[in-house]
Design an enzyme around this catalytic site. Structure first.
Site, PDB file in Angstrom:
ATOM      1  CG  HIS A  31      71.971 -32.758 -11.868  1.00  0.00           C
ATOM      2  ND1 HIS A  31      71.315 -33.637 -11.033  1.00  0.00           N
ATOM      3  CD2 HIS A  31      73.182 -33.332 -12.127  1.00  0.00           C
ATOM      4  CE1 HIS A  31      72.094 -34.680 -10.778  1.00  0.00           C
ATOM      5  NE2 HIS A  31      73.229 -34.525 -11.450  1.00  0.00           N
ATOM      6  CD  GLU A  32      75.688 -32.433 -14.763  1.00  0.00           C
ATOM      7  OE1 GLU A  32      76.712 -32.501 -14.047  1.00  0.00           O
ATOM      8  OE2 GLU A  32      74.997 -33.432 -15.030  1.00  0.00           O
TER       9      GLU A  32
END
Length: 682
Positions: free
Chosen positions: A465-466
């Site tokens: 995600h990051e």
């Protein structure tokens, strides 16, 4: 003495050399230099050109904002009393300067003159958009206010910054000051061995025997998921649920900060001519208005709640029939959920973790990014703020296009959660190219003894995600920083790349590259992966309504036109839960007091963006699903190249609705999200 915060924007920052005493002198000097230049430029006759106005100020302001980003980052990841004091001393000056910029009528008139000049028609569409957005943002910054209203607006801006910072400090201090010690291992049955080892080491570090548990995720979550001791789970749950509130350590109570922030936000929006804060925030979003957002959330809740109710019914039946639990308390849900999952799918997160050592995960992760977007991550020696931080150059066919710092482990003095921050944005002018530099921050369990850092399946999703946020900044091809992804992509689309990247963590060709048992070196068995995949949508209904609960609460408190007391805030949350939730926490639960996204992180009247962007990201990923390779893999380099070109490369140079359509060939549709979540049919 050389001040590392005053280094050239083209050089690396010497993080290890930065001391608290560098902060105020460096930023004070940079603020004074910038203010003097702006006053000089503002006094020049209009119309100025792009180069003599916008680009000139961009170049001049880069050292200031870079230094501030560095200080802001260090305040979040290596917080000390000295650094905090320096940060709080300079914060009002930064806020005052930012407010002064937004209220500067001469600058505003220069932008208007440039917009009306003959040059405007000759500029690139990106630069025209930058000018248009600047004019919009000046109005949202109160530039058209006069007299007492203008003065009051400046006061509000400073107060909002200071109170948000205090909210963050209270949340951090409440977590850092909370601990629970257990002497007998008999009370800790079920808790994973690596969690117990870390807890024993934490107690020993304080000169104590037994085990120390904290509210940081690597300590808290395994207790809630695995501890058979219900009394221990209740103690931990109560500690976490009352962070920074009058129900916990009252020294860090955020009640008045929430009241003040809401009142100031409403006053600010009224000054600017908006009915409420939500309407003001949505000026800069894809969504048209608060009513549209609320309708979107309630429609999604109606689709998800039947699945959530089934999830809860299944949990209660399992708890009664298999665990002898006649009723479920809030601190039981994570534990029973894990027990049910193990019973239903015959695996545990702890079992998967053994196959996710950090070095293997990162090696595989870099290979996947290479396959999708044709860039390499090359380790570099760089000065860092903590020994656990690693740095990489991001290279495109040998050319360095950016840099990234990974700071992956939880520790004292570091804010909880995971996020990506920007040290500097890409900027190309003349013969000079400033490369983007980002921080990727997580709070994973650090190595213990001879055991490497092991990621949980959720940690793996968090990393991907990051990475989507990081790639958005790193692969931007926008030349002007005002059109960089983090500067001008609409807030409700900023999560598109990050949520998009999560999808790959469920693909076998991806998992194969990420896994290796840390002791035996064996790959993750395909049968274990199949169990994970079968459990992918386990409790997706409960998870969805939980996110909707946060988002609807956020929109409703920011729609109020009257100041809300903390009791009224909690009552609105209670009403939202009655409408959409399937698990109702105890009356003493104080979730908002630690909701930093809303009250210290920029997500006020914007938390819905997670679900809004999830529709975009799921639909974007469906194009990869429609173009699988012969082996069934979604790692299609051609579609990856299109995603890079149409979405990542353009940053904020075009509206999100436009760059999505350029990639997908049509407007977004919600079907893929519902399909991915297993919620197409109630």
């Amino acid at each position: 003495m050389t001040n590392p915060l005053l280094s050239s924007p083209l050089d690396f920052i010497d993080y290890a050399a930065i001391k608290a005493e560098h902060i105020v002198p460096a930023l004070t000097q940079l603020l004074e230099e910038n203010k003097a230049l702006i006053e000089q430029v503002a006094a020049e006759p209009a119309p100025l050109t792009w180069e003599s106005f916008v680009e000139r100020l961009d170049i001049a302001s880069t050292p200031l904002w870079r230094a501030w980003h560095v200080v802001n980052h260090l305040n979040a990841v290596v917080n000390t009393s000295e650094l905090r004091a320096a940060y709080n001393e300079i914060l009002p000056k930064i806020t005052e300067y930012s407010t002064w910029l937004g209220l500067n009528k001469d600058l505003y008139q220069h932008y208007k003159a440039l917009k009306d000049s003959a040059e405007y028609a000759t500029l690139t569409p990106t630069r025209q958009r930058i000018i248009d957005l600047a004019l919009r943002d000046f109005k949202l910054s109160g530039v058209e206010l006069e007299g007492e209203d203008k003065t009051r607006y400046a006061q509000i801006s400073e107060q909002l910054a200071n109170i948000s910072q205090k909210f963050s400090e209270n949340a951090l201090d409440a977590v850092d000051n909370w601990a629970y010690f257990v002497e007998s291992r008999d009370e800790l049955v079920g808790i994973p061995e690596d969690t117990l080892t870390a807890a024993a080491e934490a107690a020993k570090a304080e000169g104590k025997t037994g085990y120390k548990f904290t509210l940081k995720m690597p300590s808290y979550l395994p207790v809630m998921q695995y501890a058979q001791n219900s009394a221990l789970r209740e103690i931990m749950y109560r500690g976490y649920s009352t962070i920074a509130s009058e129900q916990g350590d009252t020294r860090f109570d955020n009640s008045s900060n929430i009241e003040q922030l809401l009142a100031l936000r409403q006053e600010e929006s009224a000054l600017l001519g908006y009915k409420n804060f939500a309407d003001m925030q949505l000026e800069t979003r894809m969504a048209d208005n608060a009513a549209q957002v609320i309708a979107f959330l309630r429609d999604l809740a109606n689709k998800a709640k039947p699945f959530a109710q089934k999830d809860v019914a299944e949990l209660k039946t399992f708890a009664r029939e298999h665990l002898g639990m006649a009723e479920l308390n809030p601190w039981d849900y994570a534990y029973v959920s894990e027990q049910l999952r193990q019973n239903k799918y015959a695996y545990s997160d702890e079992e998967i973790k053994q196959y996710l050592p950090e070095d293997t995960v990162l090696t595989g992760f870099f290979a996947i990014i290479k396959k999708l977007f044709n860039v390499d991550f090359t380790p570099i020696n760089a000065s860092v703020w903590h020994k656990d931080v690693t740095a990489y150059a991001v290279q495109d066919q040998g050319d360095t296009i950016g840099y990234i710092y990974f700071d992956l482990y939880a520790r004292a003095g570091k804010q909880s959660g995971a996020w990506v921050g920007s040290e500097r944005s890409r900027h190309v002018y003349g013969e000079t190219t400033v490369t983007p530099t980002v921080y990727l921050t997580c709070n994973f369990t650090p190595p213990t003894g001879n055991k490497p850092a092991l990621l949980s399946p959720d940690d793996l999703i968090t990393l991907f995600h990051e990475s989507g946020h990081a790639l958005h900044a790193l692969l931007s091809e926008v030349r002007d920083p005002a059109a960089s992804p983090f500067s001008s992509v609409e807030w409700d689309a900023i999560e598109l790349p990050s949520q998009f990247m999560e999808n790959f963590t469920w693909e076998w060709p991806v998992i194969e590259q990420l896994t290796r048992h840390w002791e035996t070196n064996e790959s993750l068995p395909k049968a274990l992966y199949e169990k994970m995949l079968a459990a992918k949508n386990y409790q997706s209904g409960m998870q969805t309504v939980r996110q909707i609960e946060f988002a609807l609460f956020d929109m409703l408190i920011h729609q109020s036109v009257n100041p809300l007391s903390i009791q009224q805030v909690l009552e609105i949350l209670h009403q939202v839960r009655q409408e959409v939730a399937v698990v109702i926490p105890p009356s003493w639960n104080r979730f908002p007091h630690n909701f930093s996204h809303l009250f210290a992180g920029g997500y006020g009247a914007g938390y819905y963006s997670y679900k809004w962007a999830e529709v975009l990201s799921a639909d974007a990923y469906s194009l990869f699903e429609e173009n699988k390779l012969a082996d069934g893999s979604t790692l299609n380099s051609a579609i990856g190249a299109l995603f890079r070109k149409a979405i990542l490369a353009v940053g904020g140079s075009v509206p999100a609705a436009e760059f999505f359509k350029n990639f997908r060939g049509r407007d977004p549709q919600p079907d893929a999200l519902l399909r991915h979540s297993g919620m197409l049919d109630a």
